[in-house]
Design a protein around this motif. Sequence first.
Motif, short mmCIF file in Angstrom:
data_model
loop_
_atom_site.label_atom_id
_atom_site.label_comp_id
_atom_site.label_asym_id
_atom_site.label_seq_id
_atom_site.Cartn_x
_atom_site.Cartn_y
_atom_site.Cartn_z
N ASP A 84 40.80 26.79 -59.56
CA ASP A 84 39.78 25.75 -59.53
C ASP A 84 40.28 24.41 -58.98
O ASP A 84 39.48 23.50 -58.74
CB ASP A 84 39.21 25.53 -60.93
CG ASP A 84 38.36 26.71 -61.39
OD1 ASP A 84 37.65 27.27 -60.54
OD2 ASP A 84 38.43 27.07 -62.57
N MET A 218 38.76 19.22 -58.87
CA MET A 218 38.38 20.57 -59.29
C MET A 218 36.95 20.88 -58.89
O MET A 218 36.10 19.98 -58.84
CB MET A 218 38.52 20.71 -60.81
CG MET A 218 39.93 20.52 -61.33
SD MET A 218 40.08 20.80 -63.11
CE MET A 218 39.83 22.57 -63.19
N CYS A 221 33.86 20.47 -62.00
CA CYS A 221 34.68 20.17 -63.16
C CYS A 221 33.83 19.99 -64.42
O CYS A 221 32.81 19.29 -64.40
CB CYS A 221 35.49 18.90 -62.90
SG CYS A 221 36.66 18.49 -64.20
N LYS A 225 36.43 24.14 -68.06
CA LYS A 225 37.48 24.33 -67.06
C LYS A 225 38.70 23.47 -67.39
O LYS A 225 39.84 23.87 -67.15
CB LYS A 225 36.96 24.00 -65.68
CG LYS A 225 35.96 25.02 -65.15
CD LYS A 225 35.58 24.73 -63.71
CE LYS A 225 34.66 25.82 -63.16
NZ LYS A 225 34.30 25.58 -61.75
N GLU A 228 40.61 25.27 -70.05
CA GLU A 228 41.31 26.45 -69.51
C GLU A 228 42.62 26.05 -68.82
O GLU A 228 43.65 26.70 -68.99
CB GLU A 228 40.39 27.18 -68.52
CG GLU A 228 39.23 27.91 -69.20
CD GLU A 228 38.28 28.54 -68.19
OE1 GLU A 228 38.42 28.24 -66.98
OE2 GLU A 228 37.41 29.33 -68.60
#
Length: 808
Positions: A84, A218, A221, A225, A228
């Motif tokens: 990402d 990202m 975003c 996320k 993660e």
Amino acid sequence: MFFKMLKKDLKCKKGLNVILFIFITVASVLVFAGSVEIFSYLTGEKRMAEMCNTCSLEMMVPAKTAASDEKIRQIESILDGYKDVEKYHSCDMTKIDLLRIDFPRIEEDETNSFFKWRAYFMKLPREFDLLYDTNDEPFYLKSGTIACPVDFSTSIGLRVGDKVKFTTSMGDVYELEVACFFKESGFPGRRRIIVADEDYDILTKDEVIKIKDYGLYMKDCNSVKMDELHNTLKAEDLICPMYMKYDNTDDDVIMQAIVSVFVVIISVFLIAIIFMTIRFTMIADLKSEEKEIGMMKALGVDSFSFRWLFAAKYIAFAIIGGAIGIAAGIPLSGYVVNLFNANVILPQRYETVIIGIVAVLAIIAMMICFSLMVMRRINKISVIDSIHGENRGERFGKGFPLFLHKRKKMSVPFFLAVNDILGRFKRYIFLIIAYTLGAAIILLCYNVRNSIISKEYMKLFLYHTIDFDVRIRGEFREELDKRSEAEGKNYDVLLNEMFKENGFPAYIDTLNYSWGTLLDSKGNKKENFDVLWGDGEIEKLRYRDGGKMPQLENEAAMSYFTAKKLGMKLGDVIDMSIHEESEDGINSEDVNRQLVITAFFDYSEAGDPAIIMGKDYRKGEKIYSKNWIGYVIDAPESQKAGIVKQMKKCFGDDVIRTWQESLKQDMLAEYDRLFALLEYVLGGAVIFVLILITYLYSTIFVTEETPEIALLKSSGFTDGAIKKWHLLRMAVLVVFSVVLAEVLFRTLGQLLMTKFMASYEMTGVNFLPEIPVSFVVIPLMVLGAVLLTVSVTLKGIRNIGIWKISEE
């Protein structure tokens, strides 16, 4: 002919012309500045992202980790391969204590909230979160100078050219000159102080907390996320705090949005007043010139030509006022935008000029078209009018069925006032609209402040009670730190013990603070939640109607904004992954649980929805410090103020705060200042406009009613009785308008507040009933302003005599 008519109109009714010109000019300036303010608010985030190359996620690598080249390579290796992360940049920062900087004109006092900010020395960024000065221009620094956030200027009065002294951790002192201020584009929870590249190593060589700051870009975003990525790094024993900037919930953005809303409201109000004024004065002029118009039409002059001639004054005022508005709006618009959000990047100058000019030209065009439209009344004037004037039989019709001989207890002036309003109600519609809108705006300004700076509003931040507050600073903090270290207890436990030791029936209520993730039907992470649980008095929290407090281990209450967004209903069963302590009490793990939603609660989510677990739940991990949800005095309401005074004497006035001091000076200080400004400035402006519109209407009423006044005086009525008629008429109109304003405010105003707050992920904001001010002070203030103005316009009545109706 056009200019001759214009010259004639300007010579007549000079006072009315001045009022109308002021309205049009002020409206033009406000429309220009307001349109730029709204455009800046709507496009500010995108413009800052493009100009400043702002990142979507900020990651601060702690000093210990940042000092290891191997761990930095490990972090960057993970980022390089992470799905990402599109790209990233990094820079060095050094954390400093603001108390070690000697600022002019302010004492270094740790009780001052300014010195609580997290501050960092860094070089001028060149890759991400770029900075611009207050003129939206790039800047560079020479050795011995620094650049500070614009907040430093507004908070402590720091100025360009000031000398500050920085003391290093080893005691070395460096004098630095403030070269400029910049608009902060990065994470709002920190304050960057920019130093020259050649000075950075010298100033920070003895500092301990040196951080590697990463700006990550990202895809889409969000908090899931972010977690993660955080867990991926954590699995490699790399603990790096991450921050995602929620632009729509940043205080500066919210305050700018509030200003934009009020700018729209006051602009609409002023434009409506202008149109009503144009219509009223035009109709009055047409009545006075009815004979001349009829004669000219008899000679063959068409109606459209007359429209241009009679609209000459309004066209001239619109064009001149618009030109002044454009000239004043260009420099004023940028000031207005940065007054309420100093960090916003202003639109380009050409954008400002184009947007403002288009907005003002649109208003000018609307005024001209409206003036010509009102002039359609000329079509109804015939040659007969030029012969008979107003004394045609058709003028007399059935009046309103109110008879003085049937109203023996009603005074004659009051009878005349009521009969006049009811019999010619259409004549007063626009005046009623003006008073209604004006009173509604004043009510809105006051009640927004009264409702936000309140205990009820703080319930949206999960404070069920705020009877007092505690400032933990200075010597008091040192005392608590010593006891906490010696006894191994948290602040809230120690404070409650201290209150009990000193005989005060006060305590701080808390909940444990953890986190969890909502899972979809396939077990995928859907939404992150803060998880609150523990021994706190959750029964005192405010739940939405229909729900009940969660009691059992598998029950929970959910914040309403996200619940509504996800389509949740009471009784739904959800799957949550909650971070909990393992059975051995040493480790932690994510545990999947099915929870029954028993209630929803209103909450200011700010990007972080919350779950309150049932009172029986005790398995969560205490990840964060406890969440304080109540400052409670267990005593009757009448005794609480006295107990707070005694607590102040015992612990110190700066330690114990009343709830009013806490909200207005600490928790909601910025909002209180903004609302106070809006309350006084807009309230004063609206009263001023109502005074002008009252003067205009009252003057025209006296002019139109000169024959009636003369007849009344010849019949034996005194000047005082006639003045009472006019004053009572306006008083009745104001009272009726204020009643309408109260209804409008309680319905449309509440709807506006609800919609506005929902756009910032907040539900349950309601206007608090405040009877003395809303139903007494504000109505009396509007009534007093109107009646005082009418009294001034009625001074000329003494000069009216029977000769005034000789033409009739």
